[in-house]
Enzyme design. Structure first.
Site, mmCIF file in Angstrom:
data_model
loop_
_atom_site.group_PDB
_atom_site.id
_atom_site.type_symbol
_atom_site.label_atom_id
_atom_site.label_comp_id
_atom_site.label_asym_id
_atom_site.label_seq_id
_atom_site.Cartn_x
_atom_site.Cartn_y
_atom_site.Cartn_z
ATOM 1 C CB SER A 1 3.583 -8.034 -1.321
ATOM 2 O OG SER A 1 2.939 -7.153 -2.165
ATOM 3 C CG HIS A 2 3.548 -3.737 0.225
ATOM 4 N ND1 HIS A 2 2.715 -4.821 0.236
ATOM 5 C CD2 HIS A 2 3.383 -3.118 1.405
ATOM 6 C CE1 HIS A 2 2.041 -4.848 1.379
ATOM 7 N NE2 HIS A 2 2.431 -3.817 2.111
ATOM 8 C CG ASP B 1 3.602 -4.890 -5.335
ATOM 9 O OD1 ASP B 1 3.527 -5.330 -6.500
ATOM 10 O OD2 ASP B 1 3.089 -5.468 -4.359
ATOM 11 C CG ASP C 1 3.727 -9.448 -5.042
ATOM 12 O OD1 ASP C 1 3.638 -8.223 -4.903
ATOM 13 O OD2 ASP C 1 2.807 -10.231 -4.728
ATOM 14 C CG ASP D 1 0.342 -8.130 -6.001
ATOM 15 O OD1 ASP D 1 1.121 -7.220 -5.655
ATOM 16 O OD2 ASP D 1 -0.085 -8.993 -5.201
ATOM 17 N NE ARG D 2 0.166 -3.763 -2.382
ATOM 18 C CZ ARG D 2 -0.028 -3.253 -1.177
ATOM 19 N NH1 ARG D 2 0.242 -1.973 -0.954
ATOM 20 N NH2 ARG D 2 -0.461 -3.996 -0.192
ATOM 21 C CE LYS E 1 -2.443 -6.509 -4.415
ATOM 22 N NZ LYS E 1 -2.696 -7.459 -3.322
HETATM 23 C C1 VG1 Z 1 -2.694 -5.015 2.454
HETATM 24 C C2 VG1 Z 1 -3.755 -4.263 1.702
HETATM 25 C C3 VG1 Z 1 -4.670 -5.226 0.981
HETATM 26 C C4 VG1 Z 1 -3.856 -6.156 0.085
HETATM 27 C C5 VG1 Z 1 -2.776 -6.838 0.896
HETATM 28 C C6 VG1 Z 1 -1.850 -7.679 0.057
HETATM 29 O O1 VG1 Z 1 -3.289 -5.810 3.453
HETATM 30 O O2 VG1 Z 1 -4.494 -3.441 2.556
HETATM 31 O O3 VG1 Z 1 -5.608 -4.503 0.245
HETATM 32 O O4 VG1 Z 1 -4.669 -7.122 -0.515
HETATM 33 O O5 VG1 Z 1 -1.978 -5.861 1.566
HETATM 34 O O6 VG1 Z 1 -1.268 -6.920 -0.969
HETATM 35 P P1 VG1 Z 1 -3.334 -5.349 4.996
HETATM 36 O O7 VG1 Z 1 -3.961 -6.492 5.716
HETATM 37 O O8 VG1 Z 1 -1.922 -5.076 5.393
HETATM 38 O O9 VG1 Z 1 -4.151 -4.107 5.025
HETATM 39 V V1 VG1 Z 1 0.249 -7.322 -1.553
HETATM 40 O O10 VG1 Z 1 0.571 -6.491 -2.894
HETATM 41 O O11 VG1 Z 1 1.129 -6.776 -0.277
HETATM 42 O O12 VG1 Z 1 0.331 -8.932 -1.568
HETATM 43 CO CO CO Z 2 2.065 -7.209 -3.919
#
Ligand code: VG1
Ligand code: CO
Length: 542
Positions: free
Chosen positions: A112-113, A276, A278, A280-281, A375
């Site tokens: 992801s990010h 981001d 992937d 989804d953000r 998302k």
């Molecule tokens: C974080 C965010 C959460 C989100 C997750 C995956 O998790 O707080 O809201 O669903 O990332 O997002 P954490 O456990 O680090 O707080 V993504 O776009 O990184 O897959």
């Molecule tokens: Co993501």
């Protein structure tokens, strides 16, 4: 052609908030990726002859693991794999492909990010047949398999040419390389008023979309510039790169600061957005105004009926617990259900499948709806564009009017990254131990009404998820939430979420950090963040 290869378990393959995330060198250990993929298959039943979607965000090591996943799917008895061309599929696009073609599930390769590259992060997650992230029951089962694994199955097939669209046979299985964008773009076109958005661009509406060299580039180019007629150049950094150009593909005010600065500048476009790693953000910034993700979900829900896909209204709204209560006020006004879930998109799946919620959102810049089970960054951007085009107003007008109607939830998140794990655990343990004694006490002149460790009772399947974040609620509705991140790959990240509700219209244009200053200080008084971490300020403020 099928080999059974002996292997030894790795003890650290517990999926976090969103799949298994580790540094690339960890994933490059012998059989590390194979072990996890085999454990996914071992935890599933009934996929013989069925199809599996495979794609990723294009980061470093993506192509290698895609080849492994294809060969292992063949050896384990899948009938078909559908792979995004070039190994690319954004998370929401993968979710859509799973649903549209009714495949058994999908494997998405992404961290992801988190940053990418030979020494940065990689990740693997499994999505089920509803298109959504594996629920906790399944991720727990996968983890159990990883601890006991002794062999994996792989077919001896040469590397598949994943860059060429079309269908080939390999290891007795069909491999279809698909256009990663087409199905998704068509879905967006079915949900939104493309004519209205196109007309807006035609009459000079200016937008900037920053794909941050991550997966949404090709999607944004196709949808915004080709289908909606936004001028060439609207999309920036649209070529996915294995290392995201050396940046964090995290669309927040720190890593997308250039976009923020541009949007606050004298010649700002009307609308700015980013996505981001992937896809989804989303980051939403109107000309001269940043929209917090918590506000965004509330505003999208309040205006969703302006888009054709939601003209019948919403069934309900769901938000993660740390997300601000702004959406609650919208749900109340609309007379629909509001659900509070733990952090992580997997908890929305049941509510969406049961038709109890239509729009879901997280404070971490994730918003989505029942169109997929993830998302969806571009979806949020397109819904904003649709709303602005139909209302004929600026983002700033929409936001200030929303606050005037519902009140404003001042909101901020403070992250302390890469804290030593023992220190972070000590902080949480100590705080947990004193939760019972907090109610009734006063901090910085504010009285604590209640304090607990959030537990979620899923209204659909009755499952209970405990220890999902510590909440301290003050009289009057302000609150501080604290939890440890489940997506990091080194040390611990402490997240502190701070919120204050302000009904008074004359107090809606304060600086957020100023409006929350006493709560921020109270959080430190209560949890001893500075003394435990040895830090005197957060690493990231969003
Ligand atoms: C974080 C965010 C959460 C989100 C997750 C995956 O998790 O707080 O809201 O669903 O990332 O997002 P954490 O456990 O680090 O707080 V993504 O776009 O990184 O897959
Ligand atoms: Co993501």
């Amino acid at each position: 052609m099928i080999r059974t290869v002996a292997t030894k378990p790795y003890p650290d393959q517990k999926p976090g908030t969103s799949g298994l995330r580790k540094k690339v060198p960890v994933f490059q250990q012998e059989h590390y990726a194979e072990n996890f993929i085999q454990s996914i298959f071992d935890a599933l039943e009934g996929f013989k002859g069925r199809a599996l979607v495979i794609g990723g965000d294009g980061r470093f090591y993506n192509r290698e693991v895609i080849q492994k996943a294809i060969a292992m799917a063949a050896a384990n008895g899948f009938g078909k794999v559908m792979v995004g061309q070039g190994g690319i599929l954004s998370t929401p696009a993968a979710s859509h492909v799973i649903r549209k073609y009714q495949t058994f599930g999908g494997i998405i390769l992404s961290a992801s990010h988190n940053p990418g590259g030979p020494h940065e992060d990689f990740g693997i997650k499994y999505n089920a047949g509803n298109g959504g992230p594996a629920p906790e029951k399944l991720t727990d089962a996968i983890f159990e398999k990883t601890k006991a694994i002794s062999s994996f199955k792989i077919a001896d097939i040469g590397p598949i040419d994943i860059d060429k669209i079309g269908t080939v046979k390999a290891g007795g299985m069909t491999v279809e390389i698909i256009d990663p964008v087409a199905d998704y773009a068509e879905l967006m076109e079915s949900l939104f008023d493309f004519d209205a958005i196109r007309a807006n661009f035609k009459y000079g509406f200016r937008m900037r979309f920053d794909a941050m060299h991550a997966v949404t580039g090709p999607y944004a180019k196709e949808i915004l510039e080709r289908r909606l007629g936004a001028p060439n150049g609207t999309c920036r950094n649209f070529k996915p790169l294995p290392d995201f150009g050396g940046h964090h593909p995290d669309p927040n005010l720190v890593h997308a600061k250039h976009l923020y600065d541009e949007m606050m500048g004298p010649d700002a476009p009307d609308f700015g957005a980013a996505s981001d790693g992937d896809g989804d953000r989303n980051l939403i910034i109107g000309k001269g105004i940043f929209v917090t993700p918590s506000d965004s979900v509330a505003m999208l829900a309040a205006n969703a009926h302006l888009a054709p896909g939601y003209k019948e209204g919403l069934k309900g709204i769901a938000r993660s617990m740390p997300t601000s209560g702004a959406a609650d006020r919208v749900a109340e006004k609309l007379g629909i259900g509001i659900f509070e879930t733990p952090t992580g998109w997997k908890f929305f799946g049941n509510l969406l499948d049961a038709g109890m919620a239509t729009i879901c959102g997280e404070e971490s810049a994730g918003t989505g709806s029942n169109h997929v089970r993830e998302k969806d960054g571009l979806w949020a951007v397109l819904l904003w564009l649709n709303i602005l085009a139909v209302r004929g107003e600026s983002a700033k007008q929409v936001v200030t009017e929303h606050w005037a109607t519902y009140g404003r939830n001042y909101y901020s998140r403070h992250d302390y990254e890469e804290v030593e794990t023992e220190r972070a655990n000590a902080l949480v343990d100590e705080l947990r131990a004193k939760l019972g004694s907090l109610p009734g006490t006063s901090v910085r002149g504010m009285t604590i009404a209640s304090a607990d460790d959030f537990a979620y009772h899923d209204p659909v399947d009755g499952s209970v998820s405990k220890n999902q974040g510590i909440r301290v609620l003050f009289e009057g509705g302000s609150r501080v939430v604290l939890r440890l991140s489940g997506t990091g790959t080194s040390g611990a990240t402490i997240r502190v979420y701070i919120e204050r509700y302000e009904p008074d219209k004359s107090r809606h244009d304060l600086d957020t950090q100023v409006a929350l200053a006493d709560l921020i200080a109270a959080a430190d008084d209560i949890a001893g963040i500075k003394s435990h971490t040895g830090r005197n300020k957060p690493s990231v403020i969003t």
